[in-house]
Design a protein around this motif. Structure first.
Motif, PDB file in Angstrom:
ATOM      1  N   ILE A  35       1.853  36.750 -25.190  1.00  0.00           N
ATOM      2  CA  ILE A  35       1.839  37.963 -25.999  1.00  0.00           C
ATOM      3  C   ILE A  35       2.214  37.555 -27.415  1.00  0.00           C
ATOM      4  N   LEU A  36       1.475  38.068 -28.377  1.00  0.00           N
ATOM      5  CA  LEU A  36       1.670  37.745 -29.788  1.00  0.00           C
ATOM      6  C   LEU A  36       1.910  39.042 -30.542  1.00  0.00           C
ATOM      7  N   MET A  37       2.982  39.073 -31.351  1.00  0.00           N
ATOM      8  CA  MET A  37       3.364  40.310 -32.046  1.00  0.00           C
ATOM      9  C   MET A  37       3.550  40.058 -33.537  1.00  0.00           C
ATOM     10  N   PHE A  38       3.375  41.118 -34.310  1.00  0.00           N
ATOM     11  CA  PHE A  38       3.534  41.044 -35.762  1.00  0.00           C
ATOM     12  C   PHE A  38       4.283  42.276 -36.249  1.00  0.00           C
ATOM     13  N   ASN A  39       5.369  42.042 -36.978  1.00  0.00           N
ATOM     14  CA  ASN A  39       6.188  43.109 -37.565  1.00  0.00           C
ATOM     15  C   ASN A  39       6.673  44.133 -36.545  1.00  0.00           C
ATOM     16  N   CYS A  40       7.200  43.662 -35.430  1.00  0.00           N
ATOM     17  CA  CYS A  40       7.766  44.575 -34.446  1.00  0.00           C
ATOM     18  C   CYS A  40       9.121  45.070 -34.942  1.00  0.00           C
ATOM     19  N   PRO A  41       9.481  46.291 -34.567  1.00  0.00           N
ATOM     20  CA  PRO A  41      10.786  46.823 -34.980  1.00  0.00           C
ATOM     21  C   PRO A  41      11.924  46.058 -34.313  1.00  0.00           C
ATOM     22  N   GLU A  42      13.037  45.977 -34.994  1.00  0.00           N
ATOM     23  CA  GLU A  42      14.239  45.337 -34.450  1.00  0.00           C
ATOM     24  C   GLU A  42      14.937  46.304 -33.497  1.00  0.00           C
ATOM     25  N   GLY A  43      15.660  45.783 -32.528  1.00  0.00           N
ATOM     26  CA  GLY A  43      16.449  46.623 -31.635  1.00  0.00           C
ATOM     27  C   GLY A  43      15.600  47.385 -30.641  1.00  0.00           C
ATOM     28  N   ASP A  44      16.057  48.584 -30.303  1.00  0.00           N
ATOM     29  CA  ASP A  44      15.347  49.412 -29.335  1.00  0.00           C
ATOM     30  C   ASP A  44      13.980  49.806 -29.874  1.00  0.00           C
ATOM     31  N   ALA A  45      12.979  49.632 -29.052  1.00  0.00           N
ATOM     32  CA  ALA A  45      11.608  49.988 -29.441  1.00  0.00           C
ATOM     33  C   ALA A  45      10.956  50.713 -28.278  1.00  0.00           C
ATOM     34  N   THR A  46      10.129  51.668 -28.595  1.00  0.00           N
ATOM     35  CA  THR A  46       9.396  52.403 -27.568  1.00  0.00           C
ATOM     36  C   THR A  46       8.171  51.608 -27.151  1.00  0.00           C
ATOM     37  N   GLY A  47       7.553  52.029 -26.075  1.00  0.00           N
ATOM     38  CA  GLY A  47       6.301  51.404 -25.645  1.00  0.00           C
ATOM     39  C   GLY A  47       5.231  51.538 -26.711  1.00  0.00           C
ATOM     40  N   ALA A  48       5.201  52.682 -27.385  1.00  0.00           N
ATOM     41  CA  ALA A  48       4.224  52.901 -28.465  1.00  0.00           C
ATOM     42  C   ALA A  48       4.484  51.949 -29.623  1.00  0.00           C
ATOM     43  N   ALA A 108      -1.990  42.386 -38.717  1.00  0.00           N
ATOM     44  CA  ALA A 108      -1.786  41.122 -39.428  1.00  0.00           C
ATOM     45  C   ALA A 108      -2.982  40.761 -40.301  1.00  0.00           C
ATOM     46  N   TRP A 109      -4.041  41.557 -40.224  1.00  0.00           N
ATOM     47  CA  TRP A 109      -5.303  41.294 -40.931  1.00  0.00           C
ATOM     48  C   TRP A 109      -5.419  42.218 -42.134  1.00  0.00           C
ATOM     49  N   GLY A 110      -5.921  41.698 -43.227  1.00  0.00           N
ATOM     50  CA  GLY A 110      -6.214  42.560 -44.368  1.00  0.00           C
ATOM     51  C   GLY A 110      -5.837  41.934 -45.694  1.00  0.00           C
ATOM     52  N   ASN A 111      -5.879  42.723 -46.715  1.00  0.00           N
ATOM     53  CA  ASN A 111      -5.588  42.278 -48.073  1.00  0.00           C
ATOM     54  C   ASN A 111      -4.161  41.742 -48.154  1.00  0.00           C
ATOM     55  N   GLY A 112      -4.007  40.502 -48.589  1.00  0.00           N
ATOM     56  CA  GLY A 112      -2.702  39.866 -48.676  1.00  0.00           C
ATOM     57  C   GLY A 112      -2.181  39.342 -47.351  1.00  0.00           C
ATOM     58  N   LYS A 113      -2.960  39.486 -46.304  1.00  0.00           N
ATOM     59  CA  LYS A 113      -2.565  39.015 -44.972  1.00  0.00           C
ATOM     60  C   LYS A 113      -3.600  37.999 -44.495  1.00  0.00           C
ATOM     61  N   ALA A 114      -3.710  37.848 -43.201  1.00  0.00           N
ATOM     62  CA  ALA A 114      -4.708  36.935 -42.637  1.00  0.00           C
ATOM     63  C   ALA A 114      -6.103  37.417 -43.006  1.00  0.00           C
ATOM     64  N   SER A 115      -6.966  36.481 -43.362  1.00  0.00           N
ATOM     65  CA  SER A 115      -8.335  36.845 -43.737  1.00  0.00           C
ATOM     66  C   SER A 115      -9.379  35.923 -43.121  1.00  0.00           C
ATOM     67  N   VAL A 116      -8.921  34.981 -42.311  1.00  0.00           N
ATOM     68  CA  VAL A 116      -9.799  34.074 -41.575  1.00  0.00           C
ATOM     69  C   VAL A 116      -9.379  34.154 -40.114  1.00  0.00           C
ATOM     70  N   ALA A 117     -10.308  34.439 -39.230  1.00  0.00           N
ATOM     71  CA  ALA A 117      -9.984  34.510 -37.805  1.00  0.00           C
ATOM     72  C   ALA A 117      -9.967  33.103 -37.223  1.00  0.00           C
ATOM     73  N   PRO A 118      -8.917  32.762 -36.471  1.00  0.00           N
ATOM     74  CA  PRO A 118      -8.858  31.420 -35.896  1.00  0.00           C
ATOM     75  C   PRO A 118      -9.789  31.274 -34.699  1.00  0.00           C
ATOM     76  N   TRP A 119     -10.136  30.056 -34.440  1.00  0.00           N
ATOM     77  CA  TRP A 119     -10.867  29.700 -33.233  1.00  0.00           C
ATOM     78  C   TRP A 119      -9.888  29.843 -32.081  1.00  0.00           C
ATOM     79  N   ASP A 120     -10.347  30.027 -30.876  1.00  0.00           N
ATOM     80  CA  ASP A 120      -9.481  30.245 -29.719  1.00  0.00           C
ATOM     81  C   ASP A 120      -8.899  28.958 -29.142  1.00  0.00           C
TER      82      ASP A 120
END
Length: 176
Positions: A93-106, A155-167
């Motif tokens: 599982i890969l995550m980006f900018n997840c909230p700290e502490g308690d987090a809901t499923g959403a 994680a994709w967009g202006n100022g973020k990732a802009s090239v998709a990696p190979w698998d």
């Protein structure tokens, strides 16, 4: 006067041979000496780096932890690999900018970039589930669907990732 090329002797010649031998060695030798929790991988375009780190917890549910950096950006995604059963798989599982502490499923759904099987490949090209910490580092990693998932994530967009990696990512080095 000799016109042939001979072997240079002395310190300079020995050093040159040692250096040439080291740099001529394929990356395969890294895996034999590197444990999975210290392995560093790159994608074929040199746009991403995946770096494993030790869990430092014998009671952790995960078998590995890693970070993926979109190079030339400030994007750093955090990931974990966990064993699953029926069928036995190493699930990442890969995550980006997840909230700290308690987090809901959403909250977790919103920050999850990718989830799927994580496969390791040895020097012979044989594929298996990624092995846990302490095992020999895989020569290559396969994370099916990683590139398209990043493209569709926060994680994709202006100022973020802009090239998709190979698998498929290849062992670059062993971190110290």
């Amino acid at each position: 006067m000799s016109t042939g090329i001979g072997i240079v002797t002395g310190r300079k010649g020995v050093a040159a041979i040692a250096i040439a031998t080291f740099f001529a060695m394929p990356a395969v030798t890294f895996g034999a000496e590197c444990k999975q929790e210290r392995a560093v991988y790159v994608d074929r375009d040199g746009a991403y780096e995946l770096r494993f780190a030790p869990l430092n917890s014998p009671s952790a549910a995960a078998s590995n932890q890693f970070k993926i950096s979109a190079l030339k950006t400030s994007v750093i995604m955090e990931g974990y690999v966990m064993p699953s059963e029926d069928p036995v798989r190493a699930i990442g599982i890969l995550m980006f900018n997840c909230p700290e502490g308690d987090a809901t499923g959403a909250d977790l759904d919103a920050c999850t970039v990718w989830q799927g099987a994580v496969y390791g490949m040895n020097a012979k090209g044989e594929i298996d589930n990624l092995q846990p910490e302490g095992a020999e580092a895989a020569e290559k990693l396969m994370l099916p669907g990683l590139g398209p998932a990043i493209r569709e994530s926060s994680a994709w967009g202006n100022g973020k990732a802009s090239v998709a990696p190979w698998d498929v990512l290849t062992l670059k080095e062993c971190a110290t």
